[in-house]
Structures are given as structure tokens and as C-alpha cells.
Scaffold this active site. Structure first.
Site, short mmCIF file in Angstrom:
data_model
loop_
_atom_site.label_atom_id
_atom_site.label_comp_id
_atom_site.label_asym_id
_atom_site.label_seq_id
_atom_site.Cartn_x
_atom_site.Cartn_y
_atom_site.Cartn_z
N ASP A 23 -19.57 -13.51 1.54
CA ASP A 23 -18.71 -14.55 2.26
C ASP A 23 -17.73 -15.36 1.52
OD1 ASP A 23 -20.64 -13.56 4.05
OD2 ASP A 23 -21.48 -15.38 4.84
N LYS A 128 -21.13 -9.37 9.27
CA LYS A 128 -22.45 -9.63 9.70
C LYS A 128 -22.08 -11.11 10.64
CE LYS A 128 -23.26 -12.80 5.63
NZ LYS A 128 -23.09 -13.99 6.13
N VAL A 156 -20.99 -17.50 -1.50
CA VAL A 156 -21.20 -18.83 -0.80
C VAL A 156 -21.78 -18.79 0.63
CG1 VAL A 156 -19.36 -19.88 -2.10
CG2 VAL A 156 -18.86 -18.86 0.13
N THR A 157 -22.36 -19.84 1.10
CA THR A 157 -22.90 -20.90 0.21
C THR A 157 -24.16 -20.80 -0.18
OG1 THR A 157 -23.56 -22.26 1.91
CG2 THR A 157 -21.23 -22.48 1.59
N CYS A 161 -25.74 -18.68 3.48
CA CYS A 161 -25.67 -17.27 3.61
C CYS A 161 -26.44 -16.65 2.23
CB CYS A 161 -24.42 -16.86 3.82
SG CYS A 161 -23.95 -17.24 5.60
N GLN A 201 -42.19 -21.21 -8.64
CA GLN A 201 -43.35 -20.46 -8.29
C GLN A 201 -43.57 -18.90 -8.87
OE1 GLN A 201 -45.06 -21.65 -4.22
NE2 GLN A 201 -42.74 -22.24 -3.93
C1 C5J Z 1 -22.23 -19.24 4.67
C2 C5J Z 1 -22.27 -21.17 6.33
N1 C5J Z 1 -21.49 -18.19 4.23
N2 C5J Z 1 -22.32 -21.99 5.19
N3 C5J Z 1 -22.01 -19.77 5.85
O1 C5J Z 1 -22.96 -19.75 3.76
O2 C5J Z 1 -21.93 -21.35 7.29
#
Ligand code: C5J
Length: 225
Positions: A23, A128, A156-157, A161, A201
Site C-alpha cells: 500500500d 485488496k 505501510v502502515t 495493513c 515469543q
Molecule cells: C493501511 C490503513 N494500508 N492504515 N491502511 O495500513 O488504513
């Protein structure tokens, strides 16, 4: 070859490993997009771009599989659950017209990947509708078709995601290495905690390493082959 990583070295096998870039879209990284409508300071994600450019170039040179993802929705928003559409009080909602086109809608300028990390024509781009890369997509089938079992995850982030994708991948049996400086968050504390959760862990979700460690292993692998 091994990548020095937390909690222990990650085996690097180029034939079965894909670089996954999550993303890196204008909607998240630049002003005027989805990330900013949620009240975030999108400049916090800029530090991800230079190290990720280096990693992308090195993976391309090494002939690795490179896969990009984009979060977004079809223009009639039929793949956007009402819960996502109506959540919170953003300045603009998904589908509303914004300065870079309709917010988080496929085909719009803001939905696309930033120029610095633009996919090459032969690289796979997974669109997606959700936070994870497996949900509602052909990602799993595409990995299987290519014999990919190990993912180097960036983008990100970190806690949204990237984390959702790593958790989905881990439950499906993939080995995931997350590159710490090639991932980023609007919340620095969430970034740190998100990375710590992956490697804790004994590597409950996978491994974490800085891009320098990955690039060193990649360079050694090329010398050896
Ligand atoms: C992603 C979001 N790509 N933060 N989306 O992390 O909404």
C-alpha cells in the site's frame, strides 16, 4: 544465506521468497488522500521511501519476485463493507471526491502507487478491499503458483495493513521477514510496538530486521551464486 534478524537469523532463499510492498499509495503517503482524511500527519511515512527504493532496486537486480498491493474499492463501492464506509468522522469518506480523485477508489490518481516505487509492467499488483492482502484477493493463489513460501514484507502502515498481512500469512504457513525501516506508521509508538509483537515469543508472527541486514545478505548471496 541468512539475514541477521530478531529473534534469530532468517534463511534467505531467493527462489522461494517474494518482496511484498504493502500500500505505498498516494492515498496513504501523500497529502489529500485517505490517510489525511482520517486526521493523520502523512509526512511521517516519508522516511520509508528512500530505504524501500534501495530494497526494491536490489530485489529487482537479484531477480526476486516483487509483489505490490493497493488497498481500495471498485467505483460503485460494492466491495466496501458499510462498517468501513461509515466508520468514524473523517473529513472525506471513501468514494468522496478529493484533491487526488475519489478517496480510496481503484483507478483514481490517489489510489495508485507513488512514482518512486512504481511497479514494473511484469510485477504483480494485488488490489485488496481490506487491510490484509489475502482477504478477497488472489494473493494466496499467486504465491502458490510461483512456489513462494517466504515473504519479505515492507510498506505501510506497520500496525494496520502490514500487520494484518503478516498475521494472515503466518496462519497460512508463510515465513515473514518484516524490514523495520521499510515499514512505517502515523503513530511511531505503534510502529515500534507492532514490530516488537512480530518478533516476540520466539517469532510468534515472524522476523524483523533493518533493510541493511537484508541487503548485506542479498549481496553475499549474489557473490556466492
Ligand atoms: C493501511 C490503513 N494500508 N492504515 N491502511 O495500513 O488504513
Amino acid at each position: 544465506m541468512q539475514v541477521e534478524a530478531d529473534p534469530y537469523p532468517f534463511e534467505l532463499d531467493l527462489a522461494t521468497t517474494a518482496l511484498v510492498i504493502i500500500d505505498m499509495q498516494r492515498d496513504f503517503v501523500e497529502p489529500g488522500g485517505f490517510g489525511e482524511t482520517l486526521g493523520n500527519d502523512v509526512s511521517l511515512l516519508q522516511s520509508v521511501v528512500p530505504p524501500l527504493r534501495k530494497v526494491l532496486a536490489a530485489c529487482r537486480t537479484a531477480g526476486m519476485t516483487v509483489i505490490h498491493t493497493r488497498e481500495g474499492h471498485v467505483p460503485d463501492l460494492s466491495d466496501c463493507p458499510p462498517a468501513k464506509l461509515h466508520r468514524g468522522a473523517p473529513s472525506l469518506r471513501i468514494g468522496d471526491p478529493g484533491p487526488k480523485g475519489r478517496i480510496l477508489v481503484r483507478g483514481e490518481y490517489g489510489h495508485d502507487i507513488i512514482d518512486d516505487l512504481a511497479p514494473l509492467p511484469d510485477e504483480l499488483v494485488i488490489d485488496k478491499p481490506g487491510k490484509g492482502s489475502f482477504h478477497g484477493t488472489s494473493f494466496g493463489a499467486e504465491l502458490e503458483a510461483r512456489g513462494i513460501t517466504r515473504l519479505v514484507v515492507t510498506g505501510v502502515t506497520t500496525e494496520v495493513c502490514v500487520h494484518t498481512t503478516v498475521r494472515e500469512a503466518n496462519d497460512r504457513g508463510y515465513e515473514c521477514l518484516v524490514l523495520s525501516d521499510c515499514t512505517g506508521s502515523y503513530f511511531p509508538a505503534f510502529h515500534e510496538a507492532g514490530l516488537a509483537m512480530i518478533a516476540a515469543q520466539g517469532g510468534i508472527f515472524g522476523w524483523v530486521a533493518p533493510s541493511g541486514a537484508f541487503l548485506s545478505a542479498l549481496a553475499l548471496q549474489e557473490v556466492a551464486s
